[in-house]
Write an enzyme that holds these catalytic residues in place. Structure first.
Site, PDB file in Angstrom:
ATOM      1  N   GLU A 161       0.823  -1.288   0.076  1.00 56.11           N
ATOM      2  CA  GLU A 161      -0.066   0.026   0.063  1.00 56.11           C
ATOM      3  C   GLU A 161       0.772   1.269  -0.151  1.00 56.11           C
ATOM      4  OE1 GLU A 161      -2.902  -0.712   3.169  1.00 56.11           O
ATOM      5  OE2 GLU A 161      -3.711  -2.631   2.091  1.00 56.11           O
ATOM      6  N   ASN A 202       2.395  -4.765  -3.293  1.00 57.39           N
ATOM      7  CA  ASN A 202       1.079  -5.120  -3.124  1.00 57.39           C
ATOM      8  C   ASN A 202       0.181  -3.939  -2.844  1.00 57.39           C
ATOM      9  OD1 ASN A 202      -0.828  -7.495  -2.420  1.00 57.39           O
ATOM     10  ND2 ASN A 202      -0.943  -6.871  -0.649  1.00 57.39           N
ATOM     11  N   HIS A 238      -9.854  -6.235  -2.873  1.00 63.19           N
ATOM     12  CA  HIS A 238     -11.189  -5.959  -1.918  1.00 63.19           C
ATOM     13  C   HIS A 238     -12.276  -5.347  -2.593  1.00 63.19           C
ATOM     14  CE1 HIS A 238      -8.921  -7.547   1.333  1.00 63.19           C
ATOM     15  NE2 HIS A 238      -7.945  -6.852   1.015  1.00 63.19           N
ATOM     16  N   GLU A 266      -5.820 -10.829  -2.075  1.00 63.98           N
ATOM     17  CA  GLU A 266      -6.806 -10.632  -1.027  1.00 63.98           C
ATOM     18  C   GLU A 266      -8.066 -10.471  -1.254  1.00 63.98           C
ATOM     19  OE1 GLU A 266      -5.469  -7.128   1.489  1.00 63.98           O
ATOM     20  OE2 GLU A 266      -3.274  -7.642   1.241  1.00 63.98           O
ATOM     21  N   ASP A 268     -11.765 -10.672  -1.820  1.00 64.67           N
ATOM     22  CA  ASP A 268     -13.236 -10.600  -1.228  1.00 64.67           C
ATOM     23  C   ASP A 268     -14.140  -9.763  -2.084  1.00 64.67           C
ATOM     24  OD1 ASP A 268     -12.496  -8.256   0.125  1.00 64.67           O
ATOM     25  OD2 ASP A 268     -11.994  -9.199   1.948  1.00 64.67           O
TER      26      ASP A 268
HETATM   27  O1  9MR Z   1      -7.611  -8.987   7.705  1.00 65.08           O
HETATM   28  C1  9MR Z   1      -6.801  -8.332   8.350  1.00 65.08           C
HETATM   29  C2  9MR Z   1      -7.688  -7.632   9.549  1.00 65.08           C
HETATM   30  O2  9MR Z   1      -7.786  -8.755  10.554  1.00 65.08           O
HETATM   31  C3  9MR Z   1      -6.806  -6.589  10.282  1.00 65.08           C
HETATM   32  O3  9MR Z   1      -7.699  -6.091  11.370  1.00 65.08           O
HETATM   33  C4  9MR Z   1      -6.624  -5.573   9.393  1.00 65.08           C
HETATM   34  C5  9MR Z   1      -6.063  -4.199   9.938  1.00 65.08           C
HETATM   35  O4  9MR Z   1      -5.935  -3.262   8.892  1.00 65.08           O
HETATM   36  O5  9MR Z   1      -5.952  -5.995   8.189  1.00 65.08           O
HETATM   37  C6  9MR Z   1      -6.362  -6.839   7.796  1.00 65.08           C
HETATM   38  O6  9MR Z   1      -5.583  -7.244   6.362  1.00 65.08           O
HETATM   39  C7  9MR Z   1      -5.490  -6.204   5.427  1.00 65.08           C
HETATM   40  C8  9MR Z   1      -4.026  -6.567   4.641  1.00 65.08           C
HETATM   41  O7  9MR Z   1      -3.224  -6.749   5.735  1.00 65.08           O
HETATM   42  C9  9MR Z   1      -3.856  -5.539   3.936  1.00 65.08           C
HETATM   43  N1  9MR Z   1      -4.698  -4.986   2.962  1.00 65.08           N
HETATM   44  C10 9MR Z   1      -6.258  -4.702   3.477  1.00 65.08           C
HETATM   45  C11 9MR Z   1      -6.552  -5.836   4.348  1.00 65.08           C
HETATM   46  C12 9MR Z   1      -7.892  -5.606   5.051  1.00 65.08           C
HETATM   47  O8  9MR Z   1      -7.775  -4.456   5.956  1.00 65.08           O
END
Ligand code: 9MR
Length: 469
Positions: A161, A202, A238, A266, A268
């Site tokens: 990011e 990523n 996402h 990732e 969803d």
């Molecule tokens: O799935 C992760 C969630 O459990 C955490 O609370 C969250 C905190 O930012 O991060 C989520 O995973 C993220 C990933 O590491 C990077 N891309 C976005 C994902 C969703 O927030």
């Protein structure tokens, strides 16, 4: 071999979860002919992965993770804030657990993530750094973490990011203090720490062609021109139901034409709740389209879903009123999305019209005898459906590291913690309403916790435990 039979044993796990949960969900037929995503993916030359939560890797969650997916990503356990919340105080147990689980089940690991502005410990975020001292802290972190798992990670998300939506650099502490060069420094440090891992940049909202993905494209081109060791680009994906970007495949292709791999990292696809049949049907088409876009481009290496079950998804917490974003519902029943993925991977045996096949099973697991280090258990499986079962495989996962040492009235194999018991020629048929019983000797240490979940030919069974422990 055993992994194969484990996978066979857990496919379609969810159908008969309706016996346990007591409610059927429309349109979720999960017959015993349900496909195994990891096998379908392998036949297409890609992997199919899921994000996991280390603390949940037992019972049905573990069985589906191992049975359906050939890659796992720790959802949180490898983030800097998880592994070194206080400077010099390392916590590896969650990350170790995921890597160990993956290796026990023949799965790859996507390491996520080394350098990210979020879930960053405050000692890094708020330290008083010079460019040089923060660069050193960052490269030391990479050397420590990627070094610890050297040779055991197939992809590392080295930088996560890095961009704003308009394509400018996100003003993370690394960007502000070290400057533009932090990304190249991070990739060089990662290559030095684990030369075998493929190194990924990523990000999210870069699935289609837009200002943000244009910036990512320009950066990758420039890093390649400078000889910086970058191997791949991760498109998080996402997404929102009905909104798969039309330029997804073209975007994957343009990155691959730059000479890097691409992965969907990732995936969803969320919807406003409640889920309806129409939304679930659209979601099926969307999961299928994303998977197809990856399969269609040679350098797209695979797809990871960000949690395989709605019971393990970040969406409801972050987007109030939205959810149902993954391929399995909260009761581990495959949703239409799961069949959409399978179809994109070449599966053609989709569930026919009409209701779920009538079927079901109930398992009684009894520890009959237990001594120091050993035990004898009897397993009775009742066919609670209306048709006979001809040929059976009963699957379960040991919750506390037990192993089968001997079995009778079944052929039993174990892979990692997962067990498959198959019929012998003389007891293959179980009449409707009838049952079959087999026995085993096992080894245990510490605790001899009974399995929480069983499957019959891939469908979850109701469970009772007359003699727990
Ligand atoms: O799935 C992760 C969630 O459990 C955490 O609370 C969250 C905190 O930012 O991060 C989520 O995973 C993220 C990933 O590491 C990077 N891309 C976005 C994902 C969703 O927030």
């Amino acid at each position: 071999m055993k992994l194969q039979s484990l996978r066979r044993a857990v496919f379609g796990l969810s159908t008969a979860a309706l016996l346990v949960a007591g409610t059927a969900v429309p349109g979720h037929a999960a017959g015993t002919a349900d496909p195994v995503l990891r096998d379908l993916a392998a036949a297409k030359g890609v992997y199919y992965g899921t994000a996991v939560t280390a603390s949940k890797l037992t019972g049905t969650y573990a069985a589906v993770t191992a049975g359906q997916f050939d890659s796992v990503t720790p959802g949180n356990e490898m983030k800097w804030g998880s592994v070194e919340p206080v400077r010099g105080d390392f916590r590896w147990s969650g990350a170790d657990a995921v890597v160990d689980f993956a290796e026990a089940n023949g799965q790859k690991v996507r390491g996520h993530t080394l350098v990210w502005h979020s879930q960053l410990p405050s000692w890094v975020e708020n330290g008083s750094w010079t460019a040089e001292s923060l660069r050193t802290v960052m490269t030391d972190h990479i050397a420590t973490e990627a070094g610890r798992y050297k040779g055991r990670i197939h992809h590392w998300d080295v930088v996560n990011e890095a961009f704003e939506e308009d394509g400018t650099r996100r003003p993370s502490v690394f960007q502000r203090v070290v400057g533009d060069g932090y990304i190249a420094d991070a990739f060089r440090a990662a290559r030095a720490a684990d030369p075998a891992a493929k190194l990924y940049l990523n990000d999210y909202n870069v699935e289609g062609i837009n200002a943000k993905s244009d910036a990512m494209y320009a950066l990758v081109r420039s890093l390649k021109a400078q000889g910086v060791p970058i191997d791949g680009v991760g498109l998080q994906a996402h997404l929102i139901v009905g909104q798969v970007p039309s330029t997804l495949q073209a975007n994957i292709k343009r990155f691959s034409d730059l000479g890097v791999d691409v992965a969907v990292t990732e995936l969803d696809i969320r919807m406003r709740l409640p889920a309806t049949e129409a939304k679930l049907a659209q979601q099926k088409a969307d999961f299928k389209a994303v998977t197809q876009a990856c399969v269609a481009v040679a350098r797209c290496t695979g797809v990871t879903v960000w949690g395989f079950t709605d019971s393990d998804s970040w969406i409801p917490d972050f987007f109030p009123g939205e959810g149902a974003a993954t391929p399995y519902d909260e009761g581990f029943r495959p949703k239409p999305a799961y069949h959409g993925i399978a179809e994109a991977l070449g599966w053609s045996g989709g569930p026919g019209p009409g209701p779920d096949p009538v079927g079901g099973c109930a398992v009684t697991y009894a520890v009959q005898n237990q001594w120091n280090g050993g035990f004898t258990a009897q397993v009775t499986v009742r066919n609670t459906g209306t048709a006979p079962v001809d040929g059976w495989r009963v699957g379960w996962a040991w919750p506390s590291g037990q192993s089968v040492t001997q079995a009778w009235n079944a052929s039993v194999s174990q892979s990692g913690t997962s067990v498959t018991a198959a019929n012998l020629p003389y007891n293959a048929v179980v009449a409707a309403g009838g049952s079959v019983t087999f026995g085993l000797n096992g080894a245990w240490s510490g605790a001899n916790t009974p399995p929480a979940a069983f499957t019959l030919n891939g469908a979850a069974c109701a469970v009772s435990m007359p003699t727990a422990g």
